[in-house]
Design a protein around this motif. Sequence first.
Motif, PDB file in Angstrom:
ATOM      1  N   ALA A   1     -16.977 -33.014  24.742  1.00 48.50           N
ATOM      2  CA  ALA A   1     -18.023 -34.324  24.696  1.00 48.50           C
ATOM      3  C   ALA A   1     -18.764 -34.745  25.002  1.00 48.50           C
ATOM      4  O   ALA A   1     -19.776 -34.848  24.361  1.00 48.50           O
ATOM      5  CB  ALA A   1     -16.552 -35.604  24.136  1.00 48.50           C
TER       6      ALA A   1
ATOM      7  N   LEU B   1     -21.447 -31.907  24.955  1.00 46.42           N
ATOM      8  CA  LEU B   1     -22.287 -31.975  23.633  1.00 46.42           C
ATOM      9  C   LEU B   1     -23.697 -32.501  23.510  1.00 46.42           C
ATOM     10  O   LEU B   1     -24.210 -32.985  22.491  1.00 46.42           O
ATOM     11  CB  LEU B   1     -21.367 -32.573  22.243  1.00 46.42           C
TER      12      LEU B   1
ATOM     13  N   TYR C   1     -27.566 -35.874  16.663  1.00 43.93           N
ATOM     14  CA  TYR C   1     -26.213 -36.152  15.853  1.00 43.93           C
ATOM     15  C   TYR C   1     -25.406 -35.963  16.903  1.00 43.93           C
ATOM     16  O   TYR C   1     -24.182 -36.851  16.006  1.00 43.93           O
ATOM     17  CB  TYR C   1     -26.559 -36.056  14.803  1.00 43.93           C
ATOM     18  N   LEU C   2     -25.899 -35.498  17.313  1.00 39.87           N
ATOM     19  CA  LEU C   2     -24.265 -34.742  18.528  1.00 39.87           C
ATOM     20  C   LEU C   2     -23.622 -36.354  18.907  1.00 39.87           C
ATOM     21  O   LEU C   2     -22.112 -36.444  19.800  1.00 39.87           O
ATOM     22  CB  LEU C   2     -24.683 -33.652  19.192  1.00 39.87           C
ATOM     23  N   ARG C   3     -24.766 -37.399  19.174  1.00 36.42           N
ATOM     24  CA  ARG C   3     -24.168 -38.500  20.287  1.00 36.42           C
ATOM     25  C   ARG C   3     -22.794 -39.062  18.781  1.00 36.42           C
ATOM     26  O   ARG C   3     -22.131 -39.823  19.881  1.00 36.42           O
ATOM     27  CB  ARG C   3     -24.805 -39.248  20.209  1.00 36.42           C
ATOM     28  N   HIS C   4     -23.265 -38.893  17.915  1.00 37.30           N
ATOM     29  CA  HIS C   4     -21.692 -39.762  17.077  1.00 37.30           C
ATOM     30  C   HIS C   4     -20.412 -38.746  16.917  1.00 37.30           C
ATOM     31  O   HIS C   4     -19.708 -39.566  17.163  1.00 37.30           O
ATOM     32  CB  HIS C   4     -22.915 -39.912  15.402  1.00 37.30           C
ATOM     33  N   LEU C   5     -20.763 -37.400  17.254  1.00 35.15           N
ATOM     34  CA  LEU C   5     -19.523 -36.213  17.801  1.00 35.15           C
ATOM     35  C   LEU C   5     -19.307 -36.746  18.488  1.00 35.15           C
ATOM     36  O   LEU C   5     -17.432 -37.066  19.262  1.00 35.15           O
ATOM     37  CB  LEU C   5     -19.813 -35.151  17.248  1.00 35.15           C
ATOM     38  N   ASN C   6     -19.545 -37.120  19.992  1.00 34.81           N
ATOM     39  CA  ASN C   6     -19.423 -37.253  20.868  1.00 34.81           C
ATOM     40  C   ASN C   6     -18.506 -38.977  20.994  1.00 34.81           C
ATOM     41  O   ASN C   6     -17.153 -38.476  21.636  1.00 34.81           O
ATOM     42  CB  ASN C   6     -20.682 -37.607  22.023  1.00 34.81           C
ATOM     43  N   ASN C   7     -18.465 -39.992  20.399  1.00 36.02           N
ATOM     44  CA  ASN C   7     -18.072 -40.583  20.304  1.00 36.02           C
ATOM     45  C   ASN C   7     -16.725 -41.084  20.108  1.00 36.02           C
ATOM     46  O   ASN C   7     -15.864 -41.272  20.052  1.00 36.02           O
ATOM     47  CB  ASN C   7     -19.238 -42.161  19.434  1.00 36.02           C
ATOM     48  N   LEU C   8     -17.133 -39.851  18.551  1.00 32.25           N
ATOM     49  CA  LEU C   8     -15.763 -40.195  19.069  1.00 32.25           C
ATOM     50  C   LEU C   8     -14.947 -39.179  18.963  1.00 32.25           C
ATOM     51  O   LEU C   8     -13.382 -39.406  19.121  1.00 32.25           O
ATOM     52  CB  LEU C   8     -15.851 -39.265  16.665  1.00 32.25           C
ATOM     53  N   LEU C   9     -14.893 -37.846  19.583  1.00 35.61           N
ATOM     54  CA  LEU C   9     -14.170 -37.577  20.707  1.00 35.61           C
ATOM     55  C   LEU C   9     -13.769 -38.173  21.180  1.00 35.61           C
ATOM     56  O   LEU C   9     -12.685 -38.320  21.891  1.00 35.61           O
ATOM     57  CB  LEU C   9     -15.146 -36.216  21.003  1.00 35.61           C
TER      58      LEU C   9
END
Length: 184
Positions: free
Chosen positions: A110, A113, A67-75
């Motif tokens: 990012a 992560l 799920y950190l890939r979603h946070l990566n994209n946002l960052l």
Amino acid sequence: MTLLILGLLLWVAAHLFKRLAPKARARARMGEKGKGPVGLGILAGLVLMVVGFRMTETHDLYALPPYLRHLNNLLMVLAVILFGVGQSKSRLRGKMRHPMLTGVIVWGVAHLLVNSDAASLVLFGGMIVWAFAEMTLINWAESTPAAYKDGSLAGDIRLVLISLVVFAAIAGIHIWLGYNPFPG
């Protein structure tokens, strides 16, 4: 890994050349002629980092949740916006001291992560450390920057739209290179 480390060191040395006391005086004496060698050092460092990173065979040092890939994209969207703030006519430009260096830090975090290999730790961790060091040296040399007061809502909107297009281009390049940033 040697080329990656050499590239990172060259990148840092070229950027810090104008910031460290004895080197700063040498760079100032060079005037406009100094931009070429410094730019060449930065470009050579970037090429060595990319080639060294791509050549390094390594394995993950620890497990990361998907799920950190979603946070990566946002960052990453935030990082691209921050890279653009310094050259924009947005209101945010007048509120931030180091938007591009902050963008480097967000970009590095990012990527850490979603990448847990040694090469990523060296590259992205090294860039984060460099950005913090650069901010510290700039703040030390120039305690109060000139304030930017010409930002507008139209500048904010332009910044976000251009940043989204740039993010899409970066994502496309990552997909083309075989690193799909979007979970499937």
